[in-house]
Scaffold this active site. Structure first.
Site, PDB file in Angstrom:
ATOM      1  N   HIS A   1       0.854  -1.198   0.000  1.00 36.21           N
ATOM      2  CA  HIS A   1       0.000   0.000   0.000  1.00 36.21           C
ATOM      3  C   HIS A   1       0.887   1.245   0.000  1.00 36.21           C
ATOM      4  CE1 HIS A   1      -3.394   2.565   0.592  1.00 36.21           C
ATOM      5  NE2 HIS A   1      -3.684   2.310   1.850  1.00 36.21           N
TER       6      HIS A   1
ATOM      7  N   HIS B   1      -2.137  -2.523  -9.433  1.00 37.33           N
ATOM      8  CA  HIS B   1      -3.161  -1.889  -8.580  1.00 37.33           C
ATOM      9  C   HIS B   1      -4.364  -2.826  -8.499  1.00 37.33           C
ATOM     10  CE1 HIS B   1      -5.953   1.124  -6.993  1.00 37.33           C
ATOM     11  NE2 HIS B   1      -4.878   1.830  -6.701  1.00 37.33           N
TER      12      HIS B   1
ATOM     13  N   PHE C   1       4.243  -0.838  -9.043  1.00 37.92           N
ATOM     14  CA  PHE C   1       3.518  -1.322 -10.227  1.00 37.92           C
ATOM     15  C   PHE C   1       2.305  -2.149  -9.819  1.00 37.92           C
ATOM     16  CE2 PHE C   1       6.417  -0.105 -13.578  1.00 37.92           C
ATOM     17  CZ  PHE C   1       7.636   0.027 -12.922  1.00 37.92           C
TER      18      PHE C   1
ATOM     19  N   ASP D   1       2.511   5.597  -6.687  1.00 39.14           N
ATOM     20  CA  ASP D   1       3.739   5.565  -5.886  1.00 39.14           C
ATOM     21  C   ASP D   1       5.000   5.534  -6.746  1.00 39.14           C
ATOM     22  OD1 ASP D   1       1.795   3.584  -3.771  1.00 39.14           O
ATOM     23  OD2 ASP D   1       2.594   5.546  -3.224  1.00 39.14           O
TER      24      ASP D   1
HETATM   25  C1  SDX Z   1      -1.530   2.172  -3.367  1.00 37.15           C
HETATM   26  O1  SDX Z   1      -6.171   0.676  -3.283  1.00 37.15           O
HETATM   27  C2  SDX Z   1      -5.735   1.844  -3.517  1.00 37.15           C
HETATM   28  O2  SDX Z   1      -6.413   2.697  -4.039  1.00 37.15           O
HETATM   29  C3  SDX Z   1      -4.314   2.107  -3.036  1.00 37.15           C
HETATM   30  C4  SDX Z   1      -3.691   3.421  -3.501  1.00 37.15           C
HETATM   31  C5  SDX Z   1      -4.328   4.608  -2.820  1.00 37.15           C
HETATM   32  O3  SDX Z   1      -4.279   5.711  -3.386  1.00 37.15           O
HETATM   33  O4  SDX Z   1      -4.767   4.450  -1.661  1.00 37.15           O
HETATM   34  O5  SDX Z   1      -3.833   3.546  -4.899  1.00 37.15           O
HETATM   35  C6  SDX Z   1      -2.206   3.474  -3.145  1.00 37.15           C
HETATM   36  O6  SDX Z   1      -1.435   1.402  -2.447  1.00 37.15           O
HETATM   37  C7  SDX Z   1      -1.053   1.801  -4.743  1.00 37.15           C
HETATM   38  C8  SDX Z   1      -0.460   0.357  -4.793  1.00 37.15           C
HETATM   39  C9  SDX Z   1       0.966   0.385  -4.208  1.00 37.15           C
HETATM   40  N1  SDX Z   1       1.447  -1.015  -4.071  1.00 37.15           N
HETATM   41  C10 SDX Z   1       2.473  -1.489  -4.784  1.00 37.15           C
HETATM   42  O7  SDX Z   1       3.063  -0.856  -5.669  1.00 37.15           O
HETATM   43  C11 SDX Z   1       2.857  -2.919  -4.422  1.00 37.15           C
HETATM   44  C12 SDX Z   1       3.078  -3.748  -5.695  1.00 37.15           C
HETATM   45  N2  SDX Z   1       1.749  -4.031  -6.295  1.00 37.15           N
HETATM   46  C13 SDX Z   1       1.224  -5.333  -6.085  1.00 37.15           C
HETATM   47  O8  SDX Z   1       1.560  -5.916  -4.847  1.00 37.15           O
HETATM   48  C14 SDX Z   1      -0.231  -5.440  -6.488  1.00 37.15           C
HETATM   49  O9  SDX Z   1      -0.350  -4.866  -7.734  1.00 37.15           O
HETATM   50  C15 SDX Z   1      -1.307  -4.906  -5.562  1.00 37.15           C
HETATM   51  C16 SDX Z   1      -1.176  -5.462  -4.221  1.00 37.15           C
HETATM   52  C17 SDX Z   1      -1.263  -3.412  -5.527  1.00 37.15           C
HETATM   53  C18 SDX Z   1      -2.636  -5.321  -6.142  1.00 37.15           C
HETATM   54  O10 SDX Z   1      -2.555  -6.654  -6.310  1.00 37.15           O
HETATM   55  P1  SDX Z   1      -3.827  -7.615  -6.494  1.00 37.15           P
HETATM   56  O11 SDX Z   1      -4.960  -6.879  -7.101  1.00 37.15           O
HETATM   57  O12 SDX Z   1      -4.071  -8.315  -5.206  1.00 37.15           O
HETATM   58  O13 SDX Z   1      -3.330  -8.592  -7.562  1.00 37.15           O
HETATM   59  P2  SDX Z   1      -2.180  -9.670  -7.347  1.00 37.15           P
HETATM   60  O14 SDX Z   1      -1.190  -9.226  -6.313  1.00 37.15           O
HETATM   61  O15 SDX Z   1      -2.825 -10.991  -7.135  1.00 37.15           O
HETATM   62  O16 SDX Z   1      -1.432  -9.638  -8.760  1.00 37.15           O
HETATM   63  C19 SDX Z   1      -2.058 -10.236  -9.909  1.00 37.15           C
HETATM   64  C20 SDX Z   1      -0.902 -10.778 -10.733  1.00 37.15           C
HETATM   65  C21 SDX Z   1      -0.010 -11.719  -9.950  1.00 37.15           C
HETATM   66  O17 SDX Z   1       0.602 -12.586 -10.872  1.00 37.15           O
HETATM   67  P3  SDX Z   1       0.349 -14.185 -10.701  1.00 37.15           P
HETATM   68  O18 SDX Z   1       0.896 -14.523  -9.336  1.00 37.15           O
HETATM   69  O19 SDX Z   1      -1.167 -14.384 -10.793  1.00 37.15           O
HETATM   70  O20 SDX Z   1       1.128 -14.781 -11.822  1.00 37.15           O
HETATM   71  O21 SDX Z   1      -0.036  -9.704 -11.134  1.00 37.15           O
HETATM   72  C22 SDX Z   1       1.238  -9.870 -10.525  1.00 37.15           C
HETATM   73  C23 SDX Z   1       1.069 -10.845  -9.387  1.00 37.15           C
HETATM   74  O22 SDX Z   1       2.271 -11.557  -9.154  1.00 37.15           O
HETATM   75  N3  SDX Z   1       1.655  -8.576 -10.012  1.00 37.15           N
HETATM   76  C24 SDX Z   1       2.912  -8.206  -9.878  1.00 37.15           C
HETATM   77  C25 SDX Z   1       2.848  -6.917  -9.353  1.00 37.15           C
HETATM   78  N4  SDX Z   1       1.575  -6.549  -9.179  1.00 37.15           N
HETATM   79  C26 SDX Z   1       0.843  -7.600  -9.579  1.00 37.15           C
HETATM   80  N5  SDX Z   1       4.073  -8.840 -10.165  1.00 37.15           N
HETATM   81  C27 SDX Z   1       5.202  -8.156  -9.905  1.00 37.15           C
HETATM   82  N6  SDX Z   1       5.231  -6.895  -9.387  1.00 37.15           N
HETATM   83  C28 SDX Z   1       4.071  -6.260  -9.100  1.00 37.15           C
HETATM   84  N7  SDX Z   1       4.102  -5.044  -8.609  1.00 37.15           N
END
Ligand code: SDX
Length: 381
Positions: free
Chosen positions: A225, A273, A271, A324
């Site tokens: 987050h 969301h 990366f 971010d």
């Molecule tokens: C913020 O919610 C909001 O509005 C938050 C925010 C706000 O203003 O309040 O926008 C602020 O928190 C932005 C997000 C910041 N977080 C990050 O940058 C952390 C990295 N991002 C990921 O952890 C992920 O994208 C999440 C947690 C943000 C969202 O993930 P989801 O929707 O739970 O999806 P997921 O983690 O299951 O990913 C789906 C697929 C996966 O691949 P598989 O395992 O199915 O093969 O996409 C991949 C993930 O591995 N993936 C990533 C990735 N994000 C998703 N792989 C590598 N790096 C990443 N950053």
């Protein structure tokens, strides 16, 4: 049968609509974000953070008189209370600045004469006080980590100018102030993100505003987050920032780093969301602010690192940057220590959190979801 016979459990509440909100609208289909109906891009281009705060809290942009009244209040309530400084001084420099931020809000809550008054008027007053007083705690923590004495706030400066003044002890250039203002507007609000929903859960028990904000800070700290903006900078630092390197060379190194990270199945912060899947609507505006900082400070290699990582992630997984990602390097170029980035996110999101706290309280229902039991069958001693 368990608590429910519904079997489609939504882990992470993914896709679950928990309630209505009038505060903001996140639309992944149109890749848009509205604050009380206004596109965030228009607000970032034309409004101060002070005006956006009032819009989120009240639902309308302020009149000139309303803005003048709030500005006078905010500027006269910036000084750090003695016991906030004393509490911060008790914390080791080895602790994370988010722990300092959490502590400062706790003390501000304990200090506030209306702490236990949950009337709309009291909540709005506490929200305004928190917005005014929090920057001094962040600025003080940044300076003490550098062995520097605190800098007193100035009432002749606006919110962004004063935040930078208290942090660095000098007046920031207009370009830097404007990039900071843009970041405050963009970070302010984003519907039911994890930290905001945390604040609403705490409020739903009829607990107080400061307790809800402290809980939200705990949620925001996580690198999935708000902690992601700090993590982005750690990525840049791990790749290596070389001030005289060409943009192309930096991009090449960044791409190689990303390809290796993804090959190791690493999650690269900045990366992806949960809601936006075509890209975060705020990124273009924040990227423009980063571009302005890169030009202002002559740091073209940062653009190479930024582009290289983005291209490699796009090619490998078609995952787009979130807010971010440009925010981290922007704060780095402004001169903030990397660990201070998420406390800056707090300073802005205080407005969104407190808007949701007031909305939850106005039409409250205790937030208490169900669970499906999958432990041992009933057994006896
Ligand atoms: C913020 O919610 C909001 O509005 C938050 C925010 C706000 O203003 O309040 O926008 C602020 O928190 C932005 C997000 C910041 N977080 C990050 O940058 C952390 C990295 N991002 C990921 O952890 C992920 O994208 C999440 C947690 C943000 C969202 O993930 P989801 O929707 O739970 O999806 P997921 O983690 O299951 O990913 C789906 C697929 C996966 O691949 P598989 O395992 O199915 O093969 O996409 C991949 C993930 O591995 N993936 C990533 C990735 N994000 C998703 N792989 C590598 N790096 C990443 N950053």
């Amino acid at each position: 049968m368990g608590e429910t016979d519904i079997k489609d459990i939504k882990k992470g509440l993914d896709g679950v609509v928990a309630d209505y909100t009038a505060v903001s609208k996140v639309n992944p289909d149109t890749n848009s974000l509205l604050y009380r109906g206004y596109p965030v891009q228009e607000l970032a281009a034309r409004k101060s953070f002070e005006e956006v705060a009032l819009l989120l809290w009240t639902g309308e942009l302020p009149s000139a008189d309303e803005l003048a009244e709030f500005t006078a209040f905010e500027r006269s309530h910036r000084a750090m209370e003695a016991n906030v400084k004393a509490a911060i001084d008790l914390l080791p420099l080895t602790c994370h600045p988010m722990d300092v931020a959490r502590t400062a809000v706790s003390v501000l809550g304990a200090n506030h004469p209306l702490a236990e008054d949950s009337s709309r008027e009291a909540e709005l007053s506490k929200a305004k006080s928190l917005l005014a007083q929090f920057p001094a705690a962040v600025a003080y923590d940044q300076r003490r980590r550098r062995g520097q004495e605190p800098v007193e706030p100035r009432e002749d400066l606006d919110y962004s100018q004063n935040f930078l003044w208290m942090t660095f002890g000098e007046e920031a250039a207009p370009a830097v102030v404007d990039a900071f203002r843009v970041s405050m507007v963009l970070y302010a609000e984003h519907s039911f993100n994890a930290s905001t929903f945390t604040a609403r859960v705490i409020t739903s028990t009829l607990s107080d505003l400061h307790s809800a904000v402290v809980g939200a800070i705990g949620a925001l700290k996580g690198p999935l987050h708000g902690g992601a903006n700090e993590a982005v900078m750690h990525t840049f630092e791990e790749i290596g920032i070389r001030k005289d390197e060409s943009r192309a060379e930096a991009a090449t190194r960044a791409k190689a780093w990303m390809e290796d990270a993804l090959a190791q199945k690493k999650k690269v912060m900045g990366f992806g969301h949960r809601v936006y899947k075509k890209g975060d609507s705020r990124v273009p505006t924040m990227k423009s602010a980063l571009d302005a900082m890169i030009e202002h400070f002559g740091r073209d290699e940062m653009l190479g690192l930024y582009d290289g990582l983005e291209q490699a992630m796009g090619e490998a997984k078609n995952i787009k940057p979130n807010l971010d990602y440009p925010a981290g390097p922007t704060y780095h170029l402004m001169g903030f220590d990397t660990q201070m980035f998420t406390p800056l996110f707090i300073a802005s999101r205080i407005t969104g959190w407190t808007s949701h706290i007031m909305e939850q309280r106005a039409a409250n229902s205790l937030i208490r979801p169900l669970s499906e039991y999958n432990g041992p069958d009933e057994r006896h001693l």
